[in-house]
Design a protein around this motif. Structure first.
Motif, PDB file in Angstrom:
ATOM      1  N   VAL A   9     -17.374   4.395  17.542  1.00 41.05           N
ATOM      2  CA  VAL A   9     -18.644   4.570  18.492  1.00 41.05           C
ATOM      3  C   VAL A   9     -18.400   3.344  19.421  1.00 41.05           C
ATOM      4  CG1 VAL A   9     -21.084   4.014  18.504  1.00 41.05           C
ATOM      5  CG2 VAL A   9     -20.058   4.695  16.501  1.00 41.05           C
ATOM      6  N   HIS A  10     -18.289   3.911  20.732  1.00 41.87           N
ATOM      7  CA  HIS A  10     -18.046   3.164  22.044  1.00 41.87           C
ATOM      8  C   HIS A  10     -19.165   3.242  22.865  1.00 41.87           C
ATOM      9  CE1 HIS A  10     -14.311   2.454  24.670  1.00 41.87           C
ATOM     10  NE2 HIS A  10     -15.075   1.659  24.785  1.00 41.87           N
ATOM     11  N   LEU A  11     -19.320   2.018  23.354  1.00 40.03           N
ATOM     12  CA  LEU A  11     -20.499   1.771  24.354  1.00 40.03           C
ATOM     13  C   LEU A  11     -20.097   1.239  25.581  1.00 40.03           C
ATOM     14  CD1 LEU A  11     -23.591   1.275  25.213  1.00 40.03           C
ATOM     15  CD2 LEU A  11     -23.410  -0.996  23.873  1.00 40.03           C
ATOM     16  N   TRP A  12     -20.395   1.582  26.732  1.00 39.69           N
ATOM     17  CA  TRP A  12     -20.294   0.884  27.829  1.00 39.69           C
ATOM     18  C   TRP A  12     -21.292   0.754  28.695  1.00 39.69           C
ATOM     19  CZ3 TRP A  12     -14.993   0.148  29.799  1.00 39.69           C
ATOM     20  CH2 TRP A  12     -14.352   0.736  28.887  1.00 39.69           C
ATOM     21  N   THR A  13     -21.453  -0.629  29.514  1.00 45.31           N
ATOM     22  CA  THR A  13     -22.583  -0.722  30.242  1.00 45.31           C
ATOM     23  C   THR A  13     -22.008  -1.222  31.617  1.00 45.31           C
ATOM     24  OG1 THR A  13     -22.871  -3.210  29.541  1.00 45.31           O
ATOM     25  CG2 THR A  13     -23.984  -1.342  28.292  1.00 45.31           C
ATOM     26  N   PHE A  14     -23.075  -1.133  32.660  1.00 45.33           N
ATOM     27  CA  PHE A  14     -22.313  -1.198  34.065  1.00 45.33           C
ATOM     28  C   PHE A  14     -23.669  -1.967  34.703  1.00 45.33           C
ATOM     29  CE2 PHE A  14     -20.517   2.495  32.419  1.00 45.33           C
ATOM     30  CZ  PHE A  14     -19.143   2.460  32.963  1.00 45.33           C
ATOM     31  N   THR A  15     -23.491  -3.421  35.197  1.00 37.25           N
ATOM     32  CA  THR A  15     -24.373  -3.998  35.862  1.00 37.25           C
ATOM     33  C   THR A  15     -23.935  -4.536  37.204  1.00 37.25           C
ATOM     34  OG1 THR A  15     -25.100  -4.835  33.484  1.00 37.25           O
ATOM     35  CG2 THR A  15     -25.952  -6.011  35.450  1.00 37.25           C
ATOM     36  N   LYS A  16     -24.775  -4.355  38.129  1.00 36.55           N
ATOM     37  CA  LYS A  16     -24.414  -4.842  39.309  1.00 36.55           C
ATOM     38  C   LYS A  16     -24.415  -6.429  39.409  1.00 36.55           C
ATOM     39  CE  LYS A  16     -25.638  -0.971  42.829  1.00 36.55           C
ATOM     40  NZ  LYS A  16     -26.517  -0.711  43.913  1.00 36.55           N
ATOM     41  N   VAL A  17     -23.449  -6.917  39.921  1.00 38.85           N
ATOM     42  CA  VAL A  17     -23.426  -8.403  40.188  1.00 38.85           C
ATOM     43  C   VAL A  17     -22.974  -8.873  41.681  1.00 38.85           C
ATOM     44  CG1 VAL A  17     -22.805  -9.111  37.611  1.00 38.85           C
ATOM     45  CG2 VAL A  17     -21.065  -8.642  39.299  1.00 38.85           C
ATOM     46  N   ARG A  18     -23.140 -10.100  42.115  1.00 36.83           N
ATOM     47  CA  ARG A  18     -22.764 -10.443  43.433  1.00 36.83           C
ATOM     48  C   ARG A  18     -21.542 -10.214  44.056  1.00 36.83           C
ATOM     49  NH1 ARG A  18     -23.175 -16.693  44.833  1.00 36.83           N
ATOM     50  NH2 ARG A  18     -21.501 -16.540  43.581  1.00 36.83           N
ATOM     51  N   ASP A  19     -20.499  -9.908  42.847  1.00 39.07           N
ATOM     52  CA  ASP A  19     -19.147  -9.763  43.347  1.00 39.07           C
ATOM     53  C   ASP A  19     -18.773  -8.314  43.200  1.00 39.07           C
ATOM     54  OD1 ASP A  19     -18.527 -12.251  44.075  1.00 39.07           O
ATOM     55  OD2 ASP A  19     -17.833 -13.089  42.100  1.00 39.07           O
ATOM     56  N   GLY A  20     -19.734  -7.545  42.645  1.00 43.47           N
ATOM     57  CA  GLY A  20     -19.328  -6.025  42.187  1.00 43.47           C
ATOM     58  C   GLY A  20     -19.902  -5.567  41.068  1.00 43.47           C
ATOM     59  N   VAL A  21     -19.341  -5.413  39.922  1.00 42.82           N
ATOM     60  CA  VAL A  21     -20.115  -4.668  38.832  1.00 42.82           C
ATOM     61  C   VAL A  21     -19.363  -5.468  37.643  1.00 42.82           C
ATOM     62  CG1 VAL A  21     -20.416  -2.679  37.303  1.00 42.82           C
ATOM     63  CG2 VAL A  21     -19.920  -2.459  39.929  1.00 42.82           C
ATOM     64  N   ARG A  22     -20.266  -5.905  36.720  1.00 46.03           N
ATOM     65  CA  ARG A  22     -19.707  -6.366  35.466  1.00 46.03           C
ATOM     66  C   ARG A  22     -19.730  -5.133  34.516  1.00 46.03           C
ATOM     67  NH1 ARG A  22     -18.821 -10.844  32.834  1.00 46.03           N
ATOM     68  NH2 ARG A  22     -19.834 -12.037  34.669  1.00 46.03           N
ATOM     69  N   VAL A  23     -18.581  -4.728  34.009  1.00 46.41           N
ATOM     70  CA  VAL A  23     -18.346  -3.756  32.938  1.00 46.41           C
ATOM     71  C   VAL A  23     -18.289  -4.296  31.322  1.00 46.41           C
ATOM     72  CG1 VAL A  23     -17.114  -1.902  31.984  1.00 46.41           C
ATOM     73  CG2 VAL A  23     -17.154  -2.175  34.756  1.00 46.41           C
ATOM     74  N   HIS A  24     -19.257  -4.012  30.678  1.00 42.93           N
ATOM     75  CA  HIS A  24     -19.167  -4.430  29.120  1.00 42.93           C
ATOM     76  C   HIS A  24     -18.665  -3.265  28.415  1.00 42.93           C
ATOM     77  CE1 HIS A  24     -20.382  -6.507  25.511  1.00 42.93           C
ATOM     78  NE2 HIS A  24     -20.570  -5.441  25.166  1.00 42.93           N
ATOM     79  N   THR A  25     -18.089  -3.631  27.347  1.00 36.32           N
ATOM     80  CA  THR A  25     -17.377  -2.534  26.467  1.00 36.32           C
ATOM     81  C   THR A  25     -17.605  -3.086  25.052  1.00 36.32           C
ATOM     82  OG1 THR A  25     -15.946  -0.639  26.073  1.00 36.32           O
ATOM     83  CG2 THR A  25     -15.070  -2.656  26.829  1.00 36.32           C
ATOM     84  N   GLU A  26     -17.685  -2.269  23.980  1.00 43.94           N
ATOM     85  CA  GLU A  26     -17.731  -2.506  22.710  1.00 43.94           C
ATOM     86  C   GLU A  26     -17.592  -1.304  21.915  1.00 43.94           C
ATOM     87  OE1 GLU A  26     -21.565  -3.822  20.293  1.00 43.94           O
ATOM     88  OE2 GLU A  26     -21.673  -4.569  22.735  1.00 43.94           O
ATOM     89  N   GLU A  27     -16.939  -1.562  20.882  1.00 41.72           N
ATOM     90  CA  GLU A  27     -16.864  -0.176  19.977  1.00 41.72           C
ATOM     91  C   GLU A  27     -16.344  -0.643  18.495  1.00 41.72           C
ATOM     92  OE1 GLU A  27     -13.265   3.260  19.747  1.00 41.72           O
ATOM     93  OE2 GLU A  27     -13.234   1.710  21.543  1.00 41.72           O
ATOM     94  N   THR A  28     -16.633   0.021  17.548  1.00 47.86           N
ATOM     95  CA  THR A  28     -16.752  -0.109  16.175  1.00 47.86           C
ATOM     96  C   THR A  28     -16.001   1.168  15.524  1.00 47.86           C
ATOM     97  OG1 THR A  28     -18.840   0.815  15.948  1.00 47.86           O
ATOM     98  CG2 THR A  28     -18.814  -1.521  15.997  1.00 47.86           C
ATOM     99  N   TRP A  29     -15.188   0.841  14.563  1.00 50.07           N
ATOM    100  CA  TRP A  29     -14.443   1.777  13.658  1.00 50.07           C
ATOM    101  C   TRP A  29     -15.076   1.779  12.516  1.00 50.07           C
ATOM    102  CZ3 TRP A  29      -8.579   0.748  15.144  1.00 50.07           C
ATOM    103  CH2 TRP A  29      -8.515   1.117  16.591  1.00 50.07           C
TER     104      TRP A  29
END
Length: 206
Positions: A147-167
């Motif tokens: 199960v794989h999650l990605w989130t994308f958040t605008k920040v001052r320098d660009g985009v913060r990409v967060h990812t997490e996954e479980t097996w």
């Protein structure tokens, strides 16, 4: 993020719902107050194998999002992704399915193989988040569900990409440290490739 454990070193990194990595990282735990979600959905809270990480990408959110969700072009910027195909037409959305393959080197307990991964999008919020899940199967190796999650958040320098996954799955759960290190290696490699592709001066094709 704080370190919760240091899995034993691996000679190779296996990335099943991610991609193959180089240096095997340390498993991570988040400092945020609650688990990240996409439309109320997240990774498997009961899974024994899990990893998460973040990166800031200095590129427009639209470019980062397009690279990540244009599944069929993953092989053009992720060398470990051998093939990728959509199993339904149109823009990626909730319910979309795609199949992709990646090599899995031998480990002390599993043989070298090529994994076929069939993923189903469980939730998607445009320019915000995407969550997919599915099994990964190769000769002598199986993960019942990633199960794989990605989130994308605008920040001052660009985009913060967060990812997490479980097996989950009896084979990978037989050696949690090895599987966790393998998963982490793949996710870190995916983030590096995404950052490199998004920050390049080459524009993505429409």
């Amino acid at each position: 993020m704080s370190t919760i454990s240091r899995p034993r070193a691996l000679a190779v990194s296996l990335a099943v719902a991610g991609v193959l990595g180089g240096t095997v990282p340390v498993a991570q735990a988040a400092n945020h107050s609650g688990p990240p979600r996409c439309g109320g959905l997240g990774v498997d809270e009961d899974a024994r194998i899990r990893y998460e990480s973040d990166v800031v990408i200095k590129a427009p959110l639209s470019k980062v999002w397009k690279l990540q969700t244009d599944v069929e072009r993953w092989p053009s910027w992720q060398p470990p992704v051998l093939t990728a195909e959509r199993l339904d037409p149109g823009r990626l959305k909730k319910g979309s399915r795609f199949r992709w393959t990646t090599p899995a080197p031998a480990t002390p307990t599993t043989p070298a193989t090529t994994l076929g991964i069939t993923s189903t999008v469980r939730e998607l919020r445009r320019h915000d988040c995407v969550l997919w899940s599915g099994p990964a199967v190769g000769e002598g190796l199986r993960i019942d569900e990633g199960v794989h999650l990605w989130t994308f958040t605008k920040v001052r320098d660009g985009v913060r990409v967060h990812t997490e996954e479980t097996w989950t799955g009896s084979q990978v759960e037989a050696d949690v440290p090895t599987a966790t290190a393998a998963l982490g290696g793949g996710l870190e490699a995916w983030l590096r490739d995404l950052k490199s592709a998004a920050e390049s001066r080459l524009t993505t094709r429409p």
